[in-house]
Write a protein that holds these residues in place. Structure first.
Motif, PDB file in Angstrom:
ATOM      1  N   MET A 160       0.845  -1.205   0.000  1.00  0.00           N
ATOM      2  CA  MET A 160       0.000   0.000   0.000  1.00  0.00           C
ATOM      3  C   MET A 160       0.882   1.258   0.000  1.00  0.00           C
ATOM      4  SD  MET A 160      -2.885  -1.407  -0.215  1.00  0.00           S
ATOM      5  CE  MET A 160      -4.209  -0.266   0.063  1.00  0.00           C
ATOM      6  N   LEU A 163       2.120   1.771  -3.473  1.00  0.00           N
ATOM      7  CA  LEU A 163       1.065   2.355  -4.301  1.00  0.00           C
ATOM      8  C   LEU A 163       0.959   3.853  -4.012  1.00  0.00           C
ATOM      9  CD1 LEU A 163      -1.342   1.950  -6.265  1.00  0.00           C
ATOM     10  CD2 LEU A 163      -2.773   1.494  -4.266  1.00  0.00           C
ATOM     11  N   GLN A 164       0.938   4.159  -2.708  1.00  0.00           N
ATOM     12  CA  GLN A 164       0.805   5.561  -2.300  1.00  0.00           C
ATOM     13  C   GLN A 164       1.939   6.406  -2.878  1.00  0.00           C
ATOM     14  OE1 GLN A 164      -0.858   7.249   1.533  1.00  0.00           O
ATOM     15  NE2 GLN A 164       1.272   6.967   2.095  1.00  0.00           N
ATOM     16  N   LYS A 168       1.706   9.576  -5.680  1.00  0.00           N
ATOM     17  CA  LYS A 168       1.891  10.901  -5.071  1.00  0.00           C
ATOM     18  C   LYS A 168       2.120  11.965  -6.151  1.00  0.00           C
ATOM     19  CE  LYS A 168       2.916  12.829  -0.918  1.00  0.00           C
ATOM     20  NZ  LYS A 168       2.565  12.494   0.404  1.00  0.00           N
ATOM     21  N   VAL A 174      -8.129   6.100  -7.057  1.00  0.00           N
ATOM     22  CA  VAL A 174      -8.038   4.667  -6.761  1.00  0.00           C
ATOM     23  C   VAL A 174      -9.431   4.143  -6.442  1.00  0.00           C
ATOM     24  CG1 VAL A 174      -7.150   2.943  -5.126  1.00  0.00           C
ATOM     25  CG2 VAL A 174      -5.674   4.813  -5.894  1.00  0.00           C
ATOM     26  N   SER A 176     -10.776   1.014  -4.632  1.00  0.00           N
ATOM     27  CA  SER A 176     -10.247  -0.072  -3.813  1.00  0.00           C
ATOM     28  C   SER A 176     -11.382  -1.045  -3.485  1.00  0.00           C
ATOM     29  CB  SER A 176      -9.632   0.510  -2.538  1.00  0.00           C
ATOM     30  OG  SER A 176      -8.995  -0.507  -1.821  1.00  0.00           O
ATOM     31  N   ALA A 193      -7.273   0.885   1.923  1.00  0.00           N
ATOM     32  CA  ALA A 193      -6.697   2.115   1.362  1.00  0.00           C
ATOM     33  C   ALA A 193      -7.026   3.312   2.256  1.00  0.00           C
ATOM     34  CB  ALA A 193      -7.220   2.339  -0.050  1.00  0.00           C
ATOM     35  N   ASP A 198      -2.518   9.786   1.945  1.00  0.00           N
ATOM     36  CA  ASP A 198      -2.579  10.244   0.561  1.00  0.00           C
ATOM     37  C   ASP A 198      -3.457   9.328  -0.295  1.00  0.00           C
ATOM     38  OD1 ASP A 198      -1.464  12.255  -1.420  1.00  0.00           O
ATOM     39  OD2 ASP A 198      -1.005  10.355  -2.425  1.00  0.00           O
ATOM     40  N   LEU A 199      -3.392   8.005   0.006  1.00  0.00           N
ATOM     41  CA  LEU A 199      -4.264   7.076  -0.733  1.00  0.00           C
ATOM     42  C   LEU A 199      -5.726   7.375  -0.433  1.00  0.00           C
ATOM     43  CD1 LEU A 199      -2.886   3.412  -0.564  1.00  0.00           C
ATOM     44  CD2 LEU A 199      -3.139   4.924  -2.561  1.00  0.00           C
ATOM     45  N   ARG A 202      -7.594   9.983  -2.350  1.00  0.00           N
ATOM     46  CA  ARG A 202      -7.904   9.772  -3.781  1.00  0.00           C
ATOM     47  C   ARG A 202      -8.704   8.484  -3.999  1.00  0.00           C
ATOM     48  NH1 ARG A 202      -3.531  10.503  -6.815  1.00  0.00           N
ATOM     49  NH2 ARG A 202      -2.057  11.366  -5.307  1.00  0.00           N
ATOM     50  N   SER A 203      -9.188   7.844  -2.901  1.00  0.00           N
ATOM     51  CA  SER A 203      -9.756   6.504  -3.056  1.00  0.00           C
ATOM     52  C   SER A 203     -11.252   6.420  -2.811  1.00  0.00           C
ATOM     53  CB  SER A 203      -9.090   5.532  -2.061  1.00  0.00           C
ATOM     54  OG  SER A 203      -7.769   5.264  -2.437  1.00  0.00           O
TER      55      SER A 203
END
Ligand code: PLP
Length: 360
Positions: A160, A163-164, A168, A174, A176, A193, A198-199, A202-203
């Motif tokens: 994770m 991914l993050q 960035k 995302v 999830s 997530a 940060d994830l 945007r998730s």
């Protein structure tokens, strides 16, 4: 084919046992108390409130039930709606293969382009270098799934964070897919997530009450995302769905208040997984214990050279046992001689299936 040949069906992911009677009683009560008209567009407020509390308890992330949680027709609709809200002509969406089958049609019907990353053959891990090489100026979204269908593997905290880090500074969204969030084994921890700042920003976190409460036929789930993302999501949701089954939402709002109803799920399914694996210990199938989900993969290369589709068909026709060949979820129908078996079944069904498999 399972129906046609009267085979034991360990193919699709659904339980062949009944849900908790208390949950059924709560639905009857809601029906009889008159909650039979349209619900709130975003979901019953009481239900959204308990969902927010659950996420906050488990993942230490607060979603505002008013503006950041929407009740959906299962996780499938949450995924479809998130894709529809953000993907347009020529937008690229990164998908890891093997993948559950609802992602690509959602992308393609919105004229997006799926861009694939094949998971590593032996352990279904992600090659993050390869992932980063697939990100382009047209990448609009990444779809992840943990615990993972069909492999039964889970993304680690390090995954994770990779991914993050990789996303960035981009505006990539995302989706999830976390429908098996509570079906995790051997002390593994689900890395939502929503846990990563940060994830999370945007998730879309997509979840399914069908999977968690053994009611796949009810098709109720939810989606959590920051307000700006959820605003867009609801513009599509409002005119496609408007609202979800009202009495079921009433029942779930009460039932979900007791964490024991979902925190015990891992132990419940681990017993089934362990029974299935131990019954097959002396067999010619190869297996790595599933880390999460209610799927177990079995390798059969010690038994035959047949393709996985051929072998799966023969298992149904000649041996009366249905499974799913993994190549159907893979890039270019890659065939590693592996079948997926669903162990969300009664003890009796699992016993019968293992007798068949032990005969090979
Ligand atoms: C990985 C995954 N995502 C989503 C779904 C669909 O969930 P729902 O029934 O809540 O739409 C499934 C169902 O099998 C699944 O396995």
């Amino acid at each position: 084919m399972a129906k046609k040949y009267n085979a034991i069906n360990l193919s699709q992911g659904f339980p062949n046992f009944e849900p908790d009677q208390r949950l059924l009683d709560l639905v009857s009560k809601a029906l009889n108390e008159g909650h039979n008209q349209y619900a709130h567009m975003a979901g019953l407020p009481e239900l959204r409130e308990v969902i927010a509390n659950k996420i906050s308890e488990l993942h230490n992330r607060h979603y505002n039930p008013e503006s950041e949680i929407t009740v959906t027709i299962g996780a499938s609709q949450a995924i479809f709606t998130a894709v529809t809200a953000f993907i347009g002509n020529g937008d690229e969406v990164i998908v890891f293969k093997p993948a559950y089958d609802c992602y690509e049609p959602a992308i393609e019907v919105n004229r997006g382009i799926p861009v694939y990353v094949q998971l590593n053959d032996d352990d279904f891990t992600i090659n993050w270098e390869e992932f980063r090489s697939k990100i382009s100026s047209r990448t609009r979204m990444v779809i992840i799934n943990t615990p993972h269908n069909p492999s039964g593997t889970m993304l680690s905290k390090e995954d994770m964070l990779e991914l993050q880090k990789s996303l960035k500074g981009t505006n990539i969204i995302v989706v999830s897919d976390e429908v098996y969030e509570h079906i995790v084994f051997d002390g593994n921890e689900h890395q939502s997530a929503s846990r990563f700042d940060d994830l999370a920003s945007r998730s879309f976190i997509c979840a399914s009450f069908g999977k968690t409460f053994h009611v796949t036929g009810w098709k109720v789930g939810y989606c959590a995302a920051p307000t700006e993302l959820m605003n867009e999501f609801r513009k599509t949701h409002q005119f496609n769905v408007f609202c979800v089954d009202h009495p079921v939402q009433y029942a779930l709002a009460t039932y979900l208040k007791d964490p024991a109803h979902y925190l015990g799920l891992g132990r419940f399914y681990q017993e089934k997984r362990d029974f299935f694996l131990s019954a097959l210990k002396g067999s010619r199938f190869t297996m790595v214990p599933s880390q999460g989900t209610y799927f177990q993969l079995l390798g059969y290369s010690n038994i035959t050279n047949e393709s996985d589709v051929e072998f799966a068909k023969r298992l149904i026709i000649e041996h009366k046992l249905a499974s799913i060949p993994i190549s159907v979820f893979n890039l270019g129908a890659r065939d590693n001689k592996v079948l997926r078996f669903c162990f969300a079944k009664t003890q009796e069904t699992l016993e019968k299936a293992t007798v068949i498999l032990n005969n090979f």
